[in-house]
Scaffold this motif. Structure first.
Motif, PDB file in Angstrom:
ATOM      1  N   ARG A 121       9.431   2.743   4.577  1.00 57.70           N
ATOM      2  CA  ARG A 121       9.618   4.470   4.757  1.00 57.70           C
ATOM      3  C   ARG A 121       8.527   5.093   4.036  1.00 57.70           C
ATOM      4  O   ARG A 121       8.048   5.896   4.149  1.00 57.70           O
ATOM      5  N   ASP A 122       8.715   4.419   2.597  1.00 59.38           N
ATOM      6  CA  ASP A 122       7.638   5.002   1.628  1.00 59.38           C
ATOM      7  C   ASP A 122       6.185   4.985   2.127  1.00 59.38           C
ATOM      8  O   ASP A 122       5.565   5.901   1.625  1.00 59.38           O
ATOM      9  N   ALA A 123       5.993   3.854   2.732  1.00 57.85           N
ATOM     10  CA  ALA A 123       4.558   3.460   3.363  1.00 57.85           C
ATOM     11  C   ALA A 123       4.262   4.526   4.399  1.00 57.85           C
ATOM     12  O   ALA A 123       3.171   4.623   4.870  1.00 57.85           O
ATOM     13  N   GLY A 124       5.206   5.316   5.148  1.00 56.67           N
ATOM     14  CA  GLY A 124       5.024   6.299   6.060  1.00 56.67           C
ATOM     15  C   GLY A 124       5.434   6.126   7.470  1.00 56.67           C
ATOM     16  O   GLY A 124       5.173   6.631   8.400  1.00 56.67           O
ATOM     17  N   PHE A 125       5.848   4.773   7.584  1.00 55.60           N
ATOM     18  CA  PHE A 125       6.629   4.611   8.875  1.00 55.60           C
ATOM     19  C   PHE A 125       8.012   5.381   9.089  1.00 55.60           C
ATOM     20  O   PHE A 125       8.828   5.615   8.050  1.00 55.60           O
ATOM     21  N   ALA A 150      -3.320   3.460   7.713  1.00 51.46           N
ATOM     22  CA  ALA A 150      -3.078   4.280   6.597  1.00 51.46           C
ATOM     23  C   ALA A 150      -1.917   3.721   6.031  1.00 51.46           C
ATOM     24  O   ALA A 150      -1.574   3.590   4.757  1.00 51.46           O
ATOM     25  N   ALA A 151      -0.710   3.677   6.887  1.00 50.04           N
ATOM     26  CA  ALA A 151       0.530   3.085   6.425  1.00 50.04           C
ATOM     27  C   ALA A 151       0.597   1.872   5.976  1.00 50.04           C
ATOM     28  O   ALA A 151       1.345   1.495   4.969  1.00 50.04           O
ATOM     29  N   LEU A 152      -0.191   1.287   6.770  1.00 48.21           N
ATOM     30  CA  LEU A 152      -0.403  -0.458   6.309  1.00 48.21           C
ATOM     31  C   LEU A 152      -0.829  -0.385   5.062  1.00 48.21           C
ATOM     32  O   LEU A 152      -0.181  -1.316   4.079  1.00 48.21           O
ATOM     33  N   GLN A 153      -1.754   0.235   4.551  1.00 48.47           N
ATOM     34  CA  GLN A 153      -2.430   0.294   3.361  1.00 48.47           C
ATOM     35  C   GLN A 153      -1.278   0.627   2.213  1.00 48.47           C
ATOM     36  O   GLN A 153      -1.441   0.011   0.957  1.00 48.47           O
ATOM     37  N   ARG A 154      -0.485   1.713   2.652  1.00 52.22           N
ATOM     38  CA  ARG A 154       0.336   2.127   1.706  1.00 52.22           C
ATOM     39  C   ARG A 154       1.417   1.137   1.240  1.00 52.22           C
ATOM     40  O   ARG A 154       1.900   0.932   0.226  1.00 52.22           O
ATOM     41  N   LEU A 155       1.770   0.598   2.539  1.00 46.55           N
ATOM     42  CA  LEU A 155       2.847  -0.493   2.428  1.00 46.55           C
ATOM     43  C   LEU A 155       2.302  -1.918   1.478  1.00 46.55           C
ATOM     44  O   LEU A 155       3.224  -2.284   0.589  1.00 46.55           O
ATOM     45  N   ILE A 156       1.123  -2.277   1.655  1.00 45.70           N
ATOM     46  CA  ILE A 156       0.717  -3.093   0.789  1.00 45.70           C
ATOM     47  C   ILE A 156       0.687  -2.754  -0.539  1.00 45.70           C
ATOM     48  O   ILE A 156       1.022  -3.337  -1.670  1.00 45.70           O
ATOM     49  N   SER A 157       0.166  -1.651  -0.628  1.00 50.28           N
ATOM     50  CA  SER A 157       0.194  -0.887  -2.354  1.00 50.28           C
ATOM     51  C   SER A 157       1.813  -0.897  -2.747  1.00 50.28           C
ATOM     52  O   SER A 157       2.038  -1.358  -3.898  1.00 50.28           O
ATOM     53  N   THR A 158       2.601  -0.440  -1.846  1.00 52.41           N
ATOM     54  CA  THR A 158       4.019  -0.601  -2.579  1.00 52.41           C
ATOM     55  C   THR A 158       4.675  -1.905  -2.664  1.00 52.41           C
ATOM     56  O   THR A 158       5.082  -2.205  -3.894  1.00 52.41           O
ATOM     57  N   ILE A 159       4.340  -2.863  -1.964  1.00 53.75           N
ATOM     58  CA  ILE A 159       4.839  -4.249  -2.215  1.00 53.75           C
ATOM     59  C   ILE A 159       4.265  -4.744  -3.552  1.00 53.75           C
ATOM     60  O   ILE A 159       5.012  -5.474  -4.219  1.00 53.75           O
TER      61      ILE A 159
END
Length: 224
Positions: free
Chosen positions: A181-185, A213-222
């Motif tokens: 969710r934080d990543a934008g999904f 973009a959401a996947l990139q944010r997910l990788i950053s979050t993890i």
């Protein structure tokens, strides 16, 4: 064999290799419960020898207890790194996937405080400066032969601490959903991804900029 005990200030859980932890087995220029002070450089020779020979100091519980049986002196893990820095003897270890190793790990990571709150070193003093005045330490240890570093219940010195305990436990489902969710999904997309993988949202075009973009944010979050 001499022993010097040190306390554990805090235990932190973090991602990483299973049942690993790090901290300080000794702190320099600090009087221990026996009245001794360890001087920086005291471990240099024994650490060099351990790393060149492969015969490292043992990791024990409570210095092996009474040492009356094989179980008492059986290590609960291994030290993966030992080094001197400006603070003291920095140690990093990994507990064994055995009954006693798992027990030690469980005690280390208990909340709201660890049940095991001490580190202690077992060593032979090879070179030292004896006390010259009543107010001086009993000995200033300039060279020691480090035999083992133990997890202990009752520390005698609060200067050396375990700084981190790493867990093999990954994200919970709730943690993973929040990361998505934080990543934008959306919530629906997050639940679908957790249930069926990213193919569950395959209706999006592969080149969809929002998804990338959401996947990139997910990788950053993890990573954080």
């Amino acid at each position: 064999m001499d022993r010097a005990s040190f306390g554990l200030r805090e235990v932190k859980l973090a991602g990483g290799d299973a049942m690993t932890f790090s901290g300080y087995g000794a702190v320099f220029d600090n009087v221990d419960s026996c009245g001794d002070v360890i001087i920086k450089g005291a471990f240099t020779e024994t650490l060099d020898r351990a790393k060149s020979s492969g015969q490292w100091p043992a990791m024990l519980m409570q210095h092996g207890g009474l040492g009356l049986g094989a179980d008492d002196m059986t290590p609960v893990g291994i030290w993966t790194d030992l080094e001197e820095d400006n603070i003291g003897l920095k140690v990093t270890g990994k507990l064994a996937d055995t009954t006693r190793g798992r027990e030690a790990y469980a005690l280390l990571k208990m909340e709201p405080r660890p049940a095991i709150d001490g580190l202690s070193i077992g060593y032979i003093a090879k070179s030292y400066e004896p006390r010259s005045r009543p107010e001086d330490p009993r000995r200033k240890l300039t060279k020691v032969d480090l035999l083992e570093v133990s997890l202990v219940t009752f520390p005698a010195n609060a200067k050396a601490r375990i700084g981190a305990v790493k867990s093999a436990v990954g994200l919970t489902v709730k943690d993973a959903e929040e990361a998505l969710r934080d990543a934008g999904f959306s919530r629906m997309e997050a639940k679908a991804i957790l249930a069926k993988g990213f193919k569950a949202i395959g209706q999006r075009e592969a080149g969809d900029g929002d998804q990338v973009a959401a996947l990139q944010r997910l990788i950053s979050t993890i990573s954080r």
